[in-house]
Design a protein around this motif. Sequence first.
Motif, PDB file in Angstrom:
ATOM      1  N   SER A  37      30.579  51.895  62.306  1.00 12.33           N
ATOM      2  CA  SER A  37      31.307  53.044  62.824  1.00 12.33           C
ATOM      3  C   SER A  37      30.485  54.316  62.645  1.00 12.33           C
ATOM      4  CB  SER A  37      32.660  53.183  62.116  1.00 12.33           C
ATOM      5  OG  SER A  37      33.464  52.054  62.371  1.00 12.33           O
ATOM      6  N   SER A  38      30.072  54.564  61.376  1.00 13.10           N
ATOM      7  CA  SER A  38      29.249  55.737  61.081  1.00 13.10           C
ATOM      8  C   SER A  38      27.797  55.296  60.906  1.00 13.10           C
ATOM      9  CB  SER A  38      29.737  56.429  59.808  1.00 13.10           C
ATOM     10  OG  SER A  38      31.052  56.910  59.972  1.00 13.10           O
ATOM     11  N   VAL A  39      26.893  56.020  61.564  1.00 10.02           N
ATOM     12  CA  VAL A  39      25.467  55.677  61.510  1.00 10.02           C
ATOM     13  C   VAL A  39      24.667  56.953  61.281  1.00 10.02           C
ATOM     14  CG1 VAL A  39      23.492  54.749  62.783  1.00 10.02           C
ATOM     15  CG2 VAL A  39      25.750  53.704  63.054  1.00 10.02           C
ATOM     16  N   MET A  40      23.619  56.830  60.481  1.00  8.61           N
ATOM     17  CA  MET A  40      22.710  57.954  60.248  1.00  8.61           C
ATOM     18  C   MET A  40      21.282  57.399  60.240  1.00  8.61           C
ATOM     19  SD  MET A  40      23.021  60.936  57.346  1.00  8.61           S
ATOM     20  CE  MET A  40      23.254  59.757  56.011  1.00  8.61           C
ATOM     21  N   CYS A  41      20.365  58.097  60.936  1.00 11.89           N
ATOM     22  CA  CYS A  41      19.001  57.602  61.091  1.00 11.89           C
ATOM     23  C   CYS A  41      18.030  58.774  60.986  1.00 11.89           C
ATOM     24  CB  CYS A  41      18.854  56.900  62.445  1.00 11.89           C
ATOM     25  SG  CYS A  41      17.421  55.839  62.589  1.00 11.89           S
ATOM     26  N   VAL A  42      16.990  58.621  60.151  1.00 11.44           N
ATOM     27  CA  VAL A  42      16.041  59.713  59.911  1.00 11.44           C
ATOM     28  C   VAL A  42      14.615  59.164  60.044  1.00 11.44           C
ATOM     29  CG1 VAL A  42      15.141  61.323  58.187  1.00 11.44           C
ATOM     30  CG2 VAL A  42      17.601  60.974  58.394  1.00 11.44           C
ATOM     31  N   PRO A  43      13.736  59.848  60.807  1.00 11.55           N
ATOM     32  CA  PRO A  43      12.355  59.366  60.957  1.00 11.55           C
ATOM     33  C   PRO A  43      11.514  59.652  59.716  1.00 11.55           C
ATOM     34  CG  PRO A  43      12.636  61.426  62.148  1.00 11.55           C
ATOM     35  CD  PRO A  43      13.992  61.061  61.614  1.00 11.55           C
ATOM     36  N   LEU A  44      10.493  58.827  59.511  1.00 10.35           N
ATOM     37  CA  LEU A  44       9.504  59.018  58.436  1.00 10.35           C
ATOM     38  C   LEU A  44       8.235  59.555  59.083  1.00 10.35           C
ATOM     39  CD1 LEU A  44      10.004  55.603  56.591  1.00 10.35           C
ATOM     40  CD2 LEU A  44      10.944  57.810  55.913  1.00 10.35           C
ATOM     41  N   ILE A  45       7.957  60.841  58.868  1.00  7.67           N
ATOM     42  CA  ILE A  45       6.829  61.491  59.538  1.00  7.67           C
ATOM     43  C   ILE A  45       5.942  62.156  58.495  1.00  7.67           C
ATOM     44  CG2 ILE A  45       6.140  63.263  61.190  1.00  7.67           C
ATOM     45  CD1 ILE A  45       8.775  62.843  62.633  1.00  7.67           C
ATOM     46  N   VAL A  46       4.621  61.921  58.610  1.00 12.27           N
ATOM     47  CA  VAL A  46       3.634  62.588  57.759  1.00 12.27           C
ATOM     48  C   VAL A  46       2.538  63.149  58.655  1.00 12.27           C
ATOM     49  CG1 VAL A  46       1.919  62.313  55.927  1.00 12.27           C
ATOM     50  CG2 VAL A  46       4.089  61.086  55.783  1.00 12.27           C
ATOM     51  N   ARG A  47       2.373  64.479  58.623  1.00 12.94           N
ATOM     52  CA  ARG A  47       1.352  65.166  59.425  1.00 12.94           C
ATOM     53  C   ARG A  47       1.373  64.712  60.883  1.00 12.94           C
ATOM     54  NH1 ARG A  47      -1.450  63.607  54.752  1.00 12.94           N
ATOM     55  NH2 ARG A  47      -1.743  65.321  53.266  1.00 12.94           N
ATOM     56  N   GLY A  48       2.565  64.641  61.433  1.00 13.89           N
ATOM     57  CA  GLY A  48       2.721  64.287  62.834  1.00 13.89           C
ATOM     58  C   GLY A  48       2.683  62.803  63.127  1.00 13.89           C
ATOM     59  N   GLU A  49       2.387  61.981  62.156  1.00 10.77           N
ATOM     60  CA  GLU A  49       2.331  60.532  62.372  1.00 10.77           C
ATOM     61  C   GLU A  49       3.684  59.913  62.032  1.00 10.77           C
ATOM     62  OE1 GLU A  49       0.026  56.512  60.734  1.00 10.77           O
ATOM     63  OE2 GLU A  49      -0.482  58.497  59.951  1.00 10.77           O
ATOM     64  N   LEU A  50       4.260  59.184  62.974  1.00  8.12           N
ATOM     65  CA  LEU A  50       5.543  58.511  62.762  1.00  8.12           C
ATOM     66  C   LEU A  50       5.289  57.160  62.095  1.00  8.12           C
ATOM     67  CD1 LEU A  50       8.632  58.546  63.244  1.00  8.12           C
ATOM     68  CD2 LEU A  50       8.188  57.376  65.414  1.00  8.12           C
ATOM     69  N   LEU A  51       5.694  57.045  60.836  1.00 10.42           N
ATOM     70  CA  LEU A  51       5.471  55.811  60.082  1.00 10.42           C
ATOM     71  C   LEU A  51       6.618  54.824  60.239  1.00 10.42           C
ATOM     72  CD1 LEU A  51       4.167  57.352  56.729  1.00 10.42           C
ATOM     73  CD2 LEU A  51       2.831  56.560  58.686  1.00 10.42           C
ATOM     74  N   GLY A  52       7.802  55.314  60.586  1.00  9.44           N
ATOM     75  CA  GLY A  52       8.966  54.456  60.712  1.00  9.44           C
ATOM     76  C   GLY A  52      10.226  55.285  60.577  1.00  9.44           C
ATOM     77  N   LEU A  53      11.303  54.695  60.045  1.00 12.09           N
ATOM     78  CA  LEU A  53      12.557  55.436  59.883  1.00 12.09           C
ATOM     79  C   LEU A  53      13.462  54.737  58.870  1.00 12.09           C
ATOM     80  CD1 LEU A  53      14.809  53.636  61.642  1.00 12.09           C
ATOM     81  CD2 LEU A  53      13.514  54.625  63.543  1.00 12.09           C
ATOM     82  N   ILE A  54      14.448  55.517  58.382  1.00 10.75           N
ATOM     83  CA  ILE A  54      15.507  54.994  57.511  1.00 10.75           C
ATOM     84  C   ILE A  54      16.804  55.007  58.308  1.00 10.75           C
ATOM     85  CG2 ILE A  54      16.858  55.395  55.422  1.00 10.75           C
ATOM     86  CD1 ILE A  54      14.399  56.614  54.142  1.00 10.75           C
ATOM     87  N   TYR A  55      17.534  53.911  58.247  1.00 13.55           N
ATOM     88  CA  TYR A  55      18.733  53.705  59.086  1.00 13.55           C
ATOM     89  C   TYR A  55      19.839  53.220  58.159  1.00 13.55           C
ATOM     90  CZ  TYR A  55      21.317  51.435  63.020  1.00 13.55           C
ATOM     91  OH  TYR A  55      22.232  51.031  63.941  1.00 13.55           O
ATOM     92  N   VAL A  56      20.960  53.952  58.086  1.00 16.48           N
ATOM     93  CA  VAL A  56      22.093  53.543  57.253  1.00 16.48           C
ATOM     94  C   VAL A  56      23.367  53.537  58.092  1.00 16.48           C
ATOM     95  CG1 VAL A  56      21.097  54.350  55.073  1.00 16.48           C
ATOM     96  CG2 VAL A  56      22.468  55.916  56.451  1.00 16.48           C
ATOM     97  N   GLY A  57      24.295  52.654  57.746  1.00 14.61           N
ATOM     98  CA  GLY A  57      25.541  52.561  58.503  1.00 14.61           C
ATOM     99  C   GLY A  57      26.702  52.092  57.643  1.00 14.61           C
ATOM    100  N   ASN A  58      27.927  52.411  58.099  1.00 14.87           N
ATOM    101  CA  ASN A  58      29.148  52.004  57.409  1.00 14.87           C
ATOM    102  C   ASN A  58      30.124  51.446  58.448  1.00 14.87           C
ATOM    103  OD1 ASN A  58      31.923  52.296  56.183  1.00 14.87           O
ATOM    104  ND2 ASN A  58      30.677  53.003  54.446  1.00 14.87           N
ATOM    105  N   ASP A  59      30.747  50.313  58.126  1.00 17.17           N
ATOM    106  CA  ASP A  59      31.652  49.669  59.087  1.00 17.17           C
ATOM    107  C   ASP A  59      33.127  49.886  58.762  1.00 17.17           C
ATOM    108  OD1 ASP A  59      31.768  48.183  56.814  1.00 17.17           O
ATOM    109  OD2 ASP A  59      31.280  46.259  57.759  1.00 17.17           O
ATOM    110  N   GLN A  60      33.402  50.811  57.799  1.00 19.67           N
ATOM    111  CA  GLN A  60      34.789  50.984  57.375  1.00 19.67           C
ATOM    112  C   GLN A  60      35.334  52.384  57.615  1.00 19.67           C
ATOM    113  OE1 GLN A  60      35.100  49.767  53.285  1.00 19.67           O
ATOM    114  NE2 GLN A  60      34.950  47.584  53.778  1.00 19.67           N
TER     115      GLN A  60
END
Length: 616
Positions: free
Chosen positions: A221-244
């Motif tokens: 239901s609730s989702v939050m996602c944040v990119p992992l960036i260092v000096r303009g380079e996108l390394l990946g992201l963190i993704y969290v969610g809740n189903d309640q």
Amino acid sequence: MPHLQYSGPDGKTARYPLLKRLISIGSAPESHIVLRGPEIAAAHCTLTHEPGRFVLESTARANTFLVGGKKTRSQELRHGDVVVIGSHELTFSTVDPPAEAAPSRESAARHEIDAMRRLQVFSELLLSDGDLDHLLSELIDQVVALTRARKGFLVLADGDGGYTIRVARNLDRQPVDDASQLLSDNIIREVITKREPQIISDALHDERFNSSLSVINLKLSSVMCVPLIVRGELLGLIYVGNDQAIALFTKSDLETLRVFAAQAALFIKNAKLLNELRSESAGLARRLESIRFGQIIGACPQMIDVYRRVEKVAGIDVTVMITGETGTGKELIAREIHERSPRARGPLITVNCGAIPETLIESELFGHIKGAFTGAVNNQVGKFQAADKGTIFLDEIGELPLPMQVKLLRVLQERSVQRLGESKSTPIDIRVVAATNRDLAREVGEGRFREDLYHRLHVINVHLPPLRERGDDVLLIARYFVGRFAREFGRPVDPTKAFDRAAEQALLRFAWPGNIRQLENHIKKALVLADGPALTARDLDLELPMPSEQSPSGEDLISVTDIGDQVLPLAEARELWQRGYINRVLALNNGNRTKTARDLGVDPRTIFRHLEKEPR
């Protein structure tokens, strides 16, 4: 945040955050959680936080407790487990209760403090020696607990333009099944494309993402996602969610997650760089190993022949004569012969025959007893006796005076020594390796070296080529010296990029009359005096005039035009050029022989011998 919610018999409640790795529970005042009552031991049990789980264990057989109504002495706790110790009830939770719609300032402050504590814990973990996977799992566990999410994912770039899920954890700090289904997730693509964090309050009813695989499969239901960036380079992201719960995540949660993401991104980037450096270092080590023979570096055909000969003679107990110009590495070859021989466990004794005064050389080689001569106040073992069961290396054997050559011949023939002042001989078990930069055959012909001693020493010859004949070995050795001395001198120079193009050409073109010893001196000087990251020909002090140019003394160096139609053997032509070069450097130094020897990286005796041969 994982915690124990306390409910006592008197109706009192309390909340104990689980911030430590080991938490003690008992009636003793020093316990982390103090429970009163006659049935509670001073140290009743401990709660241990291990990666991915919490384990409650009693400290003695009699110290039992109840979990879910069952008596036990050891239990891995799950979210919602109720623990009863005596008359006290503790409920284990891995996440804080849902926040109120309008949290008070006090609760917001507590949440912020909690976030800082978790960030501190994670930062301390980054300073530990834990492996990358464990630290990333701990990061997601902390983020899931802090944001009240039920699932968390860490997605990293895989180096081929795609992304893979590196960590997938749920509220119980356990891996999420079938996490790979998220690889085509719409939310992930949105964050990767825009490089901006996202909060989705009601993903199941959001037209943009209600077809997302993660939303459908995980019922988020609730989702939050944040990119992992260092000096303009996108390394990946963190993704969290809740189903309640819908609208669970706030802007404050997003800012907190961004702080964690920034910390994690720096750590991941540094870990990647470290892995690349280790890989590069291992590659350099493998390449270096392929071009070195023990401590000797070189891959030219002449040196390969030397290595093969050393391997053949090392295991056979015969005398070896090493020949070659000054500074070509004769002592290193002697050491390899010793270390590859059956005598490797015995001593290797090195004697520089040209560095010992003639009046002391017999005592130095063979020893003396007390009173043998003025100043002999103690018994002394000579170098030959010291080398017993090992190898003696006689360097610069051509410098040995004729009277000592006779005595050395006797020692080699009889394999025994007699100390000065002593009447008896002592047997010795040694292998002899000798070295010289002279042409001993010519020395024999001119009466300066005994022929019988020459044949005794010259059983097997190992000839080292001069550096100028070894082609690209000059660059290999130069880079090795840069790597070795750059660390010693505190210069951040990459050996693979140490020289500019002109410097490499100068290194290959230079004649190196002092050979490897001279090259080492030039590298040291360049590392100390250079200003730029790459060493230049000027830094190496190799911007000298070409051989055809006029020397300061007014005399030309040997050149092709000097020879005319005459054809000279290569060795003779080389000697003529070298003689002219030494004269030029002497002229540059105003006749200072010591400085000339130092600049050329040779022993001063080499310059003296050169001057003796020059016509008056």
